[in-house]
Design a protein around this motif. Structure first.
Motif, PDB file in Angstrom:
ATOM      1  N   ARG A  25       0.835  -1.201   0.000  1.00 50.00           N
ATOM      2  CA  ARG A  25       0.000   0.000   0.000  1.00 50.00           C
ATOM      3  C   ARG A  25       0.879   1.264   0.000  1.00 50.00           C
ATOM      4  O   ARG A  25       0.645   2.200  -0.763  1.00 50.00           O
ATOM      5  CB  ARG A  25      -0.910  -0.017   1.223  1.00 50.00           C
ATOM      6  CG  ARG A  25      -1.879   1.133   1.320  1.00 50.00           C
ATOM      7  CD  ARG A  25      -2.762   1.013   2.557  1.00 50.00           C
ATOM      8  NE  ARG A  25      -3.496  -0.249   2.612  1.00 50.00           N
ATOM      9  CZ  ARG A  25      -4.659  -0.453   1.988  1.00 50.00           C
ATOM     10  NH1 ARG A  25      -5.217   0.516   1.295  1.00 50.00           N
ATOM     11  NH2 ARG A  25      -5.259  -1.618   2.072  1.00 50.00           N
TER      12      ARG A  25
ATOM     13  N   ARG B 172      -8.017  -7.723  -3.732  1.00 49.30           N
ATOM     14  CA  ARG B 172      -8.564  -7.040  -2.541  1.00 49.30           C
ATOM     15  C   ARG B 172      -7.718  -5.826  -2.173  1.00 49.30           C
ATOM     16  O   ARG B 172      -8.243  -4.755  -1.866  1.00 49.30           O
ATOM     17  CB  ARG B 172      -8.630  -7.994  -1.349  1.00 49.30           C
ATOM     18  CG  ARG B 172      -9.870  -8.862  -1.322  1.00 49.30           C
ATOM     19  CD  ARG B 172     -10.053  -9.553   0.030  1.00 49.30           C
ATOM     20  NE  ARG B 172      -8.870 -10.278   0.486  1.00 49.30           N
ATOM     21  CZ  ARG B 172      -8.566 -11.533   0.139  1.00 49.30           C
ATOM     22  NH1 ARG B 172      -9.364 -12.199  -0.676  1.00 49.30           N
ATOM     23  NH2 ARG B 172      -7.491 -12.121   0.606  1.00 49.30           N
TER      24      ARG B 172
ATOM     25  N   SER C 266      -8.992  -1.970  -2.341  1.00 50.13           N
ATOM     26  CA  SER C 266      -8.981  -1.168  -1.109  1.00 50.13           C
ATOM     27  C   SER C 266      -8.162   0.105  -1.272  1.00 50.13           C
ATOM     28  O   SER C 266      -8.330   1.052  -0.501  1.00 50.13           O
ATOM     29  CB  SER C 266      -8.457  -1.994   0.072  1.00 50.13           C
ATOM     30  OG  SER C 266      -7.053  -2.140   0.016  1.00 50.13           O
ATOM     31  N   CYS C 267      -7.296   0.135  -2.280  1.00 50.80           N
ATOM     32  CA  CYS C 267      -6.495   1.331  -2.583  1.00 50.80           C
ATOM     33  C   CYS C 267      -7.178   2.215  -3.625  1.00 50.80           C
ATOM     34  O   CYS C 267      -6.581   3.185  -4.105  1.00 50.80           O
ATOM     35  CB  CYS C 267      -5.109   0.929  -3.074  1.00 50.80           C
ATOM     36  SG  CYS C 267      -4.059   0.218  -1.790  1.00 50.80           S
TER      37      CYS C 267
END
Length: 169
Positions: free
Chosen positions: A110, A138, A142-143
């Protein structure tokens, strides 16, 4: 004195500092090692070690580093992650993201994604992964990435291309 010992124990449990730096030619050997280790789990998912991150040679990686940008993530001097990318026609094309297996799930991918995105003037970022790579999908979703295209590989799997709007363009 007991209070100080408690504080020392608490500090030892704090997360080590992750240092993000521009990737360089000198990083090639360490990047290749982390890349190979990271993609072994992908090979297990797909039942094949015949994938570029595992078959790439050091000289091929060195050539890529001369033509692409990227960042490394280090903890205590140890290379624990890397990302490579190139900007083309207003699109940030994110290449291999590799995180050392024992450090996966710690937020390093991330951080590397965020650094790549913030270093670019591109309006859009794009990356891809395999359709069986649920954890990767995923993470990317999510980013802020969303599936843009799915290209069948002919073996029941597909390459999943995901995009993210970085700025108005």
């Amino acid at each position: 004195m007991g209070e100080d010992q408690g504080q020392d124990r608490e500090q030892s449990r704090t997360r080590p500092e992750i240092v993000i730096s521009p990737i360089s030619d000198d990083d090639a050997g360490e990047v290749l090692t982390v890349q190979r280790a990271a993609f072994v789990s992908e090979a297990a998912i797909y039942g094949s070690v015949d994938m570029p991150p595992l078959t790439q040679t050091l000289s091929e990686l060195e050539a890529e580093l001369r033509s692409e940008s990227g960042f490394t993530a280090r903890i205590g001097g140890r290379l624990v992650g890397a990302i490579r990318f190139v900007e083309k026609d207003g699109v940030l094309l994110i290449g291999r993201i590799a995180i050392a297996p024992d450090m996966q799930g710690e937020g390093i991918g991330r951080l590397l994604l965020q650094r790549a995105e913030s270093s670019s003037d591109a309006a859009v970022a794009e990356l891809f992964t395999g359709s069986l790579s649920a954890a990767n999908i995923r993470l990317y979703e999510s980013c802020g990435y969303a599936e843009h295209e799915r290209v069948p590989d002919g073996d029941g799997t597909a390459q999943v291309f995901l995009r993210k709007q970085l700025r108005a363009g």
